[in-house]
Structures are given as C-alpha cells and as structure tokens.
Design a protein around this motif. Structure first.
Motif, mmCIF file in Angstrom:
data_model
loop_
_atom_site.group_PDB
_atom_site.id
_atom_site.type_symbol
_atom_site.label_atom_id
_atom_site.label_comp_id
_atom_site.label_asym_id
_atom_site.label_seq_id
_atom_site.Cartn_x
_atom_site.Cartn_y
_atom_site.Cartn_z
ATOM 1 N N ILE A 166 0.869 -1.170 0.000
ATOM 2 C CA ILE A 166 0.000 0.000 0.000
ATOM 3 C C ILE A 166 0.906 1.220 0.000
ATOM 4 O O ILE A 166 1.810 1.329 0.835
ATOM 5 C CB ILE A 166 -0.905 -0.042 1.246
ATOM 6 N N HIS A 196 5.687 3.288 1.982
ATOM 7 C CA HIS A 196 4.796 2.191 1.599
ATOM 8 C C HIS A 196 4.822 1.101 2.658
ATOM 9 O O HIS A 196 5.779 0.951 3.408
ATOM 10 C CB HIS A 196 5.115 1.643 0.210
ATOM 11 N N VAL A 197 3.707 0.370 2.725
ATOM 12 C CA VAL A 197 3.542 -0.721 3.672
ATOM 13 C C VAL A 197 3.442 -2.007 2.849
ATOM 14 O O VAL A 197 2.431 -2.244 2.187
ATOM 15 C CB VAL A 197 2.258 -0.545 4.516
ATOM 16 N N PRO A 198 4.517 -2.832 2.880
ATOM 17 C CA PRO A 198 4.440 -4.095 2.131
ATOM 18 C C PRO A 198 3.356 -4.994 2.706
ATOM 19 O O PRO A 198 3.165 -5.036 3.928
ATOM 20 C CB PRO A 198 5.835 -4.716 2.344
ATOM 21 N N VAL A 199 2.650 -5.682 1.858
ATOM 22 C CA VAL A 199 1.686 -6.689 2.300
ATOM 23 C C VAL A 199 1.987 -7.992 1.567
ATOM 24 O O VAL A 199 2.550 -7.991 0.473
ATOM 25 C CB VAL A 199 0.212 -6.279 2.052
#
Lengths: 220, 220
Positions: free
Chosen positions: A89, A184-187
């Motif tokens: 995200i 960013h937030v890795p998922v």
C-alpha cells in the motif's frame, strides 16, 4: 530473456514502464498466484470467476466440475485470465498519488478442453503439487469416477503481459515539504497455524513451499 | 437481514449452500478487499483488469486515469466486478478433495460515470480512507487538474452474490483411514514493516485498520 510479442490488445498504455513481456516475469507471477480470475462472455455479458490455476510450460490450466457452467462456457471460446499479487500500500503526501504495489498478468486467448487421460492426470497432479510440493505421492490419486467428474481447460500463454508497480510514492515536488508520513507498507499473503482435520493423521507435509507455516495448533 | 434478489445470472449452481445473497455478507467482503477484478467486453472479447475499489452504500466505485482504456470501455457498458479474499488451503486425503477457502463476491451491472464534483470528491476520499482511516485529513486533497485527470465509475450492487468456503476437507468415508495429514492452513494478507519515503516526515498514521502493522524499519 525470452519475450512475448505485444499485440494491440496487450500493449500497456498507462505507464508503459511498468509493463513487461518477459516470459520469466510472467511465469513467476503465475506460479506464485494461488488464484486467477477467469473472464468470459456469456450471452453478450462479461463474467469474472475466481479459481485456482497452474502453469505447465507455456500453458495455464484451470479445472472444475465437469458440470460447471463456467468451464462449459470457456471451452473453445475467447477468455481472459488475470492474476494479481498484492505487494503493498503506497501512502503519498497527496491523495492523488496514493497507490498500490502489485504484480499482475493478463492472458488473452481461447480455452481448450484437455481430454487426454494422461495430460488431465498431469494437470491435476500439478495443481496439488503447486500448493503442497510432494503431496501428490502421499494422497489418494484420482479414480475413474473423479476423472470423469473433472474438467480441465487450458490456455496458451501466447498473448500476455505483466504489469508491476513497486517501491514508494512518487509525489509532486511542491508536496515534499508537507508534514505527513509517506512511504509504503508491504503486504503479503501469509500462512497461519495449520488446523488438523479429525484424529491423529500423520505429520504436516512440506506444504506451501513459498510460505513460512507456523507450528500446528494443538487443540485437537 | 436484507437480501439481494437472485437472478438467473447470479444463482449459485455449484454447491448452493456456499452461496449468499445477504447484503451484510456481500458488503463485508467488498469492504475487506483492497482490489477487485473488473470484467468487460471489448470488440467481442473479454478483458479482466485489477483495480482498487470502494463501496459507499449500495454502490461500488472504481477509478483511474481519465484517459484509461478500461474506464472508457466500461462506462455505460455491461460489466462484472469480482472480489476474492483467500482464506486458506484445504489439504484432503485424496487429490480430488483438495480445495481452497475463500470469500468472493460477483456483481453484474452497468458502469455509470460519476461526473458530479462533490460525489467524485467523496469517492476519492473514501478510497484513501479505506486503506488508511483518517488519512484524508492529513494529506493534500485533489486539485482541479487532478480531478479532471481522474475518472470515477460506479456500479450498483443490485445483481450480486457471495460465495464462501470455510473449514477443513470433506473426504470420502473410505479415505478417512489413510495415513496422511489432512486439514487446512489458513492464509491471510498481512502487513510488514512500513518503509518510509525520504527524510523524516512525521508519524505513521493509523493506516490499514484491519492490519496489524509492525513497527517501521529504522534504516532510513
């Protein structure tokens, strides 16, 4: 590097730098995905149905009940199979530049019924091996009744493209000074503790090669 | 419980017990999904494109560049939007009974251009709020140029159904004695440590309400 020829239909128009026609890139995305979305046209309207898929060489395979409405509709008809892996995200300094990181593949073509017994068995084995490498040796294989009840459709990976977005936000220069967290937030899809079915039934197999599977829950 | 009327096109034929027309069930799946797959017909052929979506009331919204080929094609045309959440891998005692746990929604309808300035702004705000609740207050909102460059398409949730599989394998009675581990491995999309963009820029916002986000990486 082996590449897939772009066509008018697979040419990436929006941000072409994110597109790829490299077969290795396309294959890696298809192989990581548990599920694909199969698009087809029925009575003039589009339908999109999720299902597990497996790649063998330059073909992608889906399967289901022989009586399945979807499989009957895509056999020898135009279809589009899309695979999407969510990677993150992206939080930008402006609403406009928020985004998602992902890797996707779109394949266009025609569905072909797999009718040969050996090829059908090979695809069904590959489906089990994809989610649990080695498991097809341990479980009971398909019997004749199950084979008849199962339909397998194949699609050539001839007209296809990948699209990938990665990394942080791309903000406008004039927004860089704003006092807001950006990044960013890795998922990722991750496995949780396996849940045993029924009584004691052997050891957990080396499933899900790409997952780090936690220890089994001991509440059964 | 408010239900959506089933039509010939949304009636679940394969294992109808897994189908649901409950609006609350449909809404919950749509609200958890980051991405949907939009199916449309272009020059007679099906196309399936992944994109972020957001629900407001009884409508689902997608957006993109005003110049987007997909958005131009789905405006005032038949479309199918499908959302799939992967919940688990089901390992049975026979190859045949292997399965996936999932929750999916299929919506059929026509795309409608959102042209009103206020509604468009509300949708763009909802998109940011979906992935990061409260964030639309902190970031720079859309300017006129960005609004013009963005197209929003809406789809009524009138003709829709959900399908859900959950729990362990359903094996044949005669396979229950086989010496093989059987059960299911839950999977879920999870967040990893956020990665900051650029220099110090404030605190991580309360993003991703449904995720447990690990602490930020400190390597920048």
């Amino acid at each position: 590097m082996s590449t897939i020829a772009a066509t008018d239909r697979t040419q990436i128009h929006r941000i072409p730098a994110r597109g790829s026609y490299d077969r290795d890139v396309v294959h890696a995305i298809l192989d990581e995905a548990l599920v694909c979305h199969v698009g087809f046209v029925h009575q003039g309207a589009p339908f999109v149905i999720p299902t597990i898929c497996v790649r063998i060489g330059e073909r992608l395979f889906v399967h289901g009940a022989a009586a399945s409405r979807m499989l009957g509709t895509i056999s020898d008809h135009a279809l589009c199979v899309t695979v999407t892996l969510m990677d993150g995200i992206v939080l930008a300094r402006s609403a406009f530049h928020h985004s998602m990181n992902y890797r996707s593949v779109v394949i266009l073509g025609r569905g072909t019924d797999v009718t040969g017994r050996e090829e059908k068995l090979a695809v069904l084995e590959a489906l089990v091996e994809k989610i649990a490498p080695g498991r097809s040796r341990d479980v009971r294989g398909p019997n004749e009744k199950e084979l008849r009840a199962t339909r397998v459709i194949s699609l050539a990976i001839d007209e296809a493209s990948a699209k990938i977005r990665e990394g942080g936000p791309v903000d406008d220069e004039e927004d860089m000074g704003l006092d807001v967290w950006a990044g960013h937030v890795p998922v990722a899809l991750t496995a949780r503790a396996p849940i045993r079915n029924g009584a004691e039934n052997g050891r957990i197999p080396p499933v899900l090669a790409r997952f780090s599977v936690p220890p089994e829950k001991t509440n059964s």
